[in-house]
Write a protein that holds these residues in place. Structure first.
Motif, PDB file in Angstrom:
ATOM      1  N   TYR A 154      48.032  48.692  40.872  1.00  0.00           N
ATOM      2  CA  TYR A 154      46.643  48.242  40.783  1.00  0.00           C
ATOM      3  C   TYR A 154      46.127  47.531  42.028  1.00  0.00           C
ATOM      4  O   TYR A 154      44.917  47.488  42.252  1.00  0.00           O
ATOM      5  CB  TYR A 154      46.472  47.326  39.568  1.00  0.00           C
TER       6      TYR A 154
ATOM      7  N   LEU B  18      38.009  52.876  37.194  1.00  0.00           N
ATOM      8  CA  LEU B  18      39.223  53.674  37.046  1.00  0.00           C
ATOM      9  C   LEU B  18      38.980  54.646  35.911  1.00  0.00           C
ATOM     10  O   LEU B  18      39.200  54.344  34.748  1.00  0.00           O
ATOM     11  CB  LEU B  18      40.425  52.771  36.759  1.00  0.00           C
TER      12      LEU B  18
ATOM     13  N   GLU C 123      44.695  54.858  33.190  1.00  0.00           N
ATOM     14  CA  GLU C 123      43.960  54.402  34.375  1.00  0.00           C
ATOM     15  C   GLU C 123      44.894  53.938  35.494  1.00  0.00           C
ATOM     16  O   GLU C 123      44.490  53.885  36.660  1.00  0.00           O
ATOM     17  CB  GLU C 123      43.014  53.266  33.996  1.00  0.00           C
ATOM     18  N   ARG C 124      46.140  53.622  35.147  1.00  0.00           N
ATOM     19  CA  ARG C 124      47.075  53.148  36.174  1.00  0.00           C
ATOM     20  C   ARG C 124      47.340  54.227  37.209  1.00  0.00           C
ATOM     21  O   ARG C 124      47.397  53.935  38.413  1.00  0.00           O
ATOM     22  CB  ARG C 124      48.382  52.689  35.513  1.00  0.00           C
TER      23      ARG C 124
ATOM     24  N   SER D 205      44.416  54.432  39.539  1.00  0.00           N
ATOM     25  CA  SER D 205      44.414  53.306  40.466  1.00  0.00           C
ATOM     26  C   SER D 205      45.414  53.506  41.594  1.00  0.00           C
ATOM     27  O   SER D 205      45.148  53.142  42.749  1.00  0.00           O
ATOM     28  CB  SER D 205      44.735  52.009  39.705  1.00  0.00           C
TER      29      SER D 205
ATOM     30  N   MET E 135      44.573  53.036  45.447  1.00  0.00           N
ATOM     31  CA  MET E 135      45.240  52.006  46.229  1.00  0.00           C
ATOM     32  C   MET E 135      46.081  52.576  47.373  1.00  0.00           C
ATOM     33  O   MET E 135      46.514  51.838  48.258  1.00  0.00           O
ATOM     34  CB  MET E 135      46.113  51.144  45.315  1.00  0.00           C
TER      35      MET E 135
ATOM     36  N   ALA F 184      40.359  45.018  44.860  1.00  0.00           N
ATOM     37  CA  ALA F 184      40.885  45.350  43.529  1.00  0.00           C
ATOM     38  C   ALA F 184      41.130  44.082  42.714  1.00  0.00           C
ATOM     39  O   ALA F 184      40.912  44.065  41.498  1.00  0.00           O
ATOM     40  CB  ALA F 184      42.177  46.157  43.654  1.00  0.00           C
TER      41      ALA F 184
ATOM     42  N   SER G 229      39.998  47.127  37.547  1.00  0.00           N
ATOM     43  CA  SER G 229      41.380  46.990  38.015  1.00  0.00           C
ATOM     44  C   SER G 229      42.080  45.846  37.287  1.00  0.00           C
ATOM     45  O   SER G 229      43.240  45.966  36.868  1.00  0.00           O
ATOM     46  CB  SER G 229      41.403  46.724  39.527  1.00  0.00           C
TER      47      SER G 229
ATOM     48  N   CYS H 284      42.639  46.684  33.385  1.00  0.00           N
ATOM     49  CA  CYS H 284      43.663  47.717  33.192  1.00  0.00           C
ATOM     50  C   CYS H 284      45.043  47.202  33.599  1.00  0.00           C
ATOM     51  O   CYS H 284      46.049  47.531  32.959  1.00  0.00           O
ATOM     52  CB  CYS H 284      43.292  48.974  33.985  1.00  0.00           C
TER      53      CYS H 284
END
Length: 444
Positions: free
Chosen positions: A230, A329, A349-350, A353, A357, A410, A416, A419
């Motif tokens: 994240y 996200l 959503e990870r 991200s 990132m 973030a 971010s 999540c």
């Protein structure tokens, strides 16, 4: 703010932003530069001792004889038995009665009594549907009396709250999109089943922040991988900020369930596909909820996101994290990133991200969620100390080239943070579950 979070789907990389009907796209803004921070109980059988003192002139229906077991000396005030008003539930307090706690409850053998006025008390129970406290008779399995509210200043309970709905008909309420109608101010104006859903989802939000807070404190080794997903490779520099956001989110989520929290929820009927939103500049911290999408299990992540936008809120002691909406996200738009997420996680959503990132953000991805990119542009400019960034593509290029900037933005980005909070909750629950299973194996 997330609105309706869709399950992960496979998307073609040749689609254009116009092909995606994002449930997180912004609605209209009532104020320039301050749009909604959103994305495009059974009783025991014992009886309190009561001396029946009915009005001799009242018509009393015949009732079967009952046996009364003394507990406390109290007397029912003169009433008309057929009248189901608060008067029907009033009791004279005995000489000795437990002191009221901070919530205004006098607890006697598991039963709750509240002060209505000097020399007058009533028994109350919580309504299992609405969550509100109602006056009740000892003989009732479910409370039948009127709803009562605790007034902290006087330490008494009343039929109506002594309050004025703050912000009524202000620019935020009057500036709703055309075709959007405000139908409920405060949870009491929602249908009981809808208010119950909101209260249940609020408890889920608090649990999410609470579990994440425990995970942070326990310093799980696996947490670093979550942080990197994240906040990128420079996550250690922003971990204190994330921890602070989780702590503030937990405090705010508790306040939204408190006395003043009920009035912070407004119901709207709209043809739009937004689940809920709030205006970051709204000092009253109101959350507008689209009743069309109001169902159990669909609201908690969105509410958590919105709470992260708060700063100071009137009548609240907690101060929110004041997070922004730099980017969202959204698994529905992952095809517009420079590469597909490589890993599938419990929190989808990870994976999105992770790509962002790593420097995989695109202008096309941002366009799926919003038309106004002022927050993203100002975030890039502020980090670099520039007066402004000339255009969106330049801002995206600068963002992708600078891992420290990505970590910083973030850690101040609501999607971010919420999540990451959810992922930390999943980590904490998996660790505690495995620890429980290990203990069972050891016992064998």
């Amino acid at each position: 703010m997330s609105i309706v979070r869709k399950p992960a789907t496979t998307s073609s990389t040749i689609r254009s932003p116009a092909d995606v009907d994002s449930p997180r796209r912004r609605p209209g803004n009532p104020l320039d530069g301050d749009g909604p921070a959103i994305k495009n109980f059974r009783p025991d059988a014992e009886q309190a001792h009561m001396e029946v003192a009915r009005d001799p002139g009242a018509s009393v229906p015949a009732v079967p004889a009952v046996t009364i077991t003394p507990l406390l000396s109290a007397g029912i005030l003169p009433v008309r038995p057929e009248v189901k008003t608060l008067e029907h539930y009033l009791l004279k307090p005995p000489e000795k009665l437990a002191e009221a706690n901070a919530q205004g409850f006098r607890v006697v053998k598991g039963r709750l009594y509240v002060d209505i006025a000097p020399g007058k008390i009533a028994q109350v129970r919580r309504d299992r549907t609405s969550g509100e406290y109602r006056a009740t008779l000892l003989s009732e399995l479910e409370p039948s009396g009127p709803v009562l509210f605790f007034e902290p200043q006087s330490k008494t309970w009343k039929l109506e709250r002594d309050r004025i709905h703050t912000g009524k008909d202000d620019v935020f309420e009057l500036g709703l999109d055309a075709g959007t109608t405000l139908v409920a101010r405060g949870l009491r104006q929602f249908p009981a089943e809808q208010a119950a859903i909101i209260r249940s989802e609020l408890r889920v939000v608090q649990s999410t922040f609470s579990d994440a807070s425990r995970a942070i404190a326990l310093k799980y080794q696996e947490a670093d991988a979550v942080y990197e997903s994240y906040f990128g490779t420079d996550h250690q520099s922003v971990s204190p900020r994330f921890s602070e956001c989780v702590s503030r989110g937990l405090a705010v989520s508790k306040e939204y369930q408190g006395f003043w929290g009920d009035d912070k929820f407004l119901g709207v009927d709209t043809a739009g596909n937004h689940l809920a939103w709030m205006y970051k500049g709204d000092f009253h911290g109101r959350v507008f909820i689209n009743r069309k999408y109001l169902r159990a299990g669909a609201l908690s992540l969105t509410l958590g996101h919105e709470m992260l936008h708060t700063n100071r809120i009137d009548r609240f002691a907690a101060i929110g994290p004041n997070a922004s909406d730099y980017f969202y996200l959204g698994v529905e738009a992952r095809a517009f990133l420079t590469s597909e997420p490589l890993t599938v996680y419990d929190v989808p959503e990870r994976g999105v991200s992770e790509v962002i990132m790593r420097g995989g953000l695109t202008a096309e991805y941002l366009n799926v969620f919003m038309n106004d990119h002022s927050e993203f542009l100002s975030g890039v400019s502020h980090y670099l100390g520039m007066r402004d960034v000339p255009d969106l593509q330049t801002a995206v290029d600068l963002f992708n080239a600078n891992p420290q900037m990505r970590a910083h933005m973030a850690a101040n980005n609501a999607d971010s943070i919420i999540c990451a909070t959810k992922s930390m909750q999943e980590l904490h629950r998996s660790k505690t579950e495995y620890a429980w299973l290990d203990s069972l194996i050891e016992d064998l």
